[in-house]
Scaffold this active site. Structure first.
Site, short mmCIF file in Angstrom:
data_model
loop_
_atom_site.label_atom_id
_atom_site.label_comp_id
_atom_site.label_asym_id
_atom_site.label_seq_id
_atom_site.Cartn_x
_atom_site.Cartn_y
_atom_site.Cartn_z
N GLY A 8 0.83 -1.21 0.00
CA GLY A 8 0.00 0.00 0.00
C GLY A 8 0.86 1.25 0.00
CG ASP A 40 -1.67 3.48 3.08
OD1 ASP A 40 -1.20 2.57 2.39
OD2 ASP A 40 -2.63 3.31 3.86
NE ARG A 41 2.28 -1.85 5.08
CZ ARG A 41 2.65 -3.12 4.95
NH1 ARG A 41 2.04 -3.90 4.05
NH2 ARG A 41 3.61 -3.61 5.69
CG ASP A 89 -1.54 4.71 9.19
OD1 ASP A 89 -2.56 5.06 9.81
OD2 ASP A 89 -1.13 5.30 8.18
CB THR A 130 -9.99 1.05 7.32
OG1 THR A 130 -10.56 2.34 7.07
CG2 THR A 130 -10.99 -0.02 6.97
CB THR A 184 -22.32 -4.85 27.36
OG1 THR A 184 -22.98 -5.84 28.15
CG2 THR A 184 -22.02 -5.43 25.98
#
Length: 213
Positions: free
Chosen positions: A53, A55-56, A75, A78, A130
């Protein structure tokens, strides 16, 4: 009129052409499109560099230029992506895990009684209801995963690493990460600015955009 150019890192291929068209319409010029072939200062020591990716790559490039190596970037969005950068700017690979919010959504979707909720700051590991239990599992569990994976990376490399955290979810987990680290919420933007300069300069001189920490 003050905008001189644009730089893009995209991991959504179907949007590449619309983005390029919009930038051309606004600026009258092509954007700098970051790929694995761009000047990044990294040596890619992975099986399929073209599948990493972008972005990586941007995150790793900034850390390689500004931080002591070896280093790990995390990072948290998502997905939670780990990049390992060795001495000399060698991109060694990393790990990809589900993002905290993504995991919560999947948990709610696959169970009958767990309620939907938004991530928030967490103070204790032991939840009393919860919702608090789910938040603790996501946030402090995410921080514990970072500590555990980074410890194993250090074991594989045989030496300590610099740890840099970023991403939209990192602000929740970062206070609970025990490993010494730097929190850089604008890591991707800083990396894009740096790579824009590296890939538009005629001289090819590398420009740093700040120091780690």
């Amino acid at each position: 009129e003050r905008i001189q150019g644009a730089v893009v890192s995209s991991v959504v291929p179907c949007l590449n052409d619309p983005i390029r068209t919009c930038i051309r319409a606004v600026l009258g010029k092509e954007p700098v499109w970051i790929t694995v072939q761009s000047r990044t200062g990294l040596t890619m020591a992975v099986d399929y560099p073209e599948k990493v990716g972008v972005d990586r790559i941007v995150d790793a490039a900034w850390v390689a230029a500004n931080c002591p190596l070896p280093a790990v970037t995390v990072d948290m969005g998502t997905a939670t992506t780990f990049n390992v950068i060795g001495e000399g700017g060698v991109f060694l690979g990393g790990a990809i895990s589900v993002g905290m919010a993504t995991g919560l959504k999947a948990l709610v979707a696959k169970t009958a009684q767990l309620p939907p909720l938004r991530l928030d700051a967490v103070d204790t590991v032991i939840g009393k209801n919860t919702e608090a239990c789910m938040e603790s599992g996501a946030v402090i569990g995410g921080a514990a995963m970072i500590d555990g994976l980074v410890a194993r990376v250090e074991r594989e490399l045989g030496r300590p690493v610099t740890l840099v955290l970023t991403g939209g979810m990192a602000r929740y987990a970062e206070p609970h990460v025990l490993h010494p680290h730097t929190y850089e919420p604008h890591l991707l933007a800083k990396g894009l600015l740096m790579l824009y300069e590296w890939n538009t300069e005629e001289s090819g001189t590398c420009i740093s955009t700040g120091a780690c920490g």
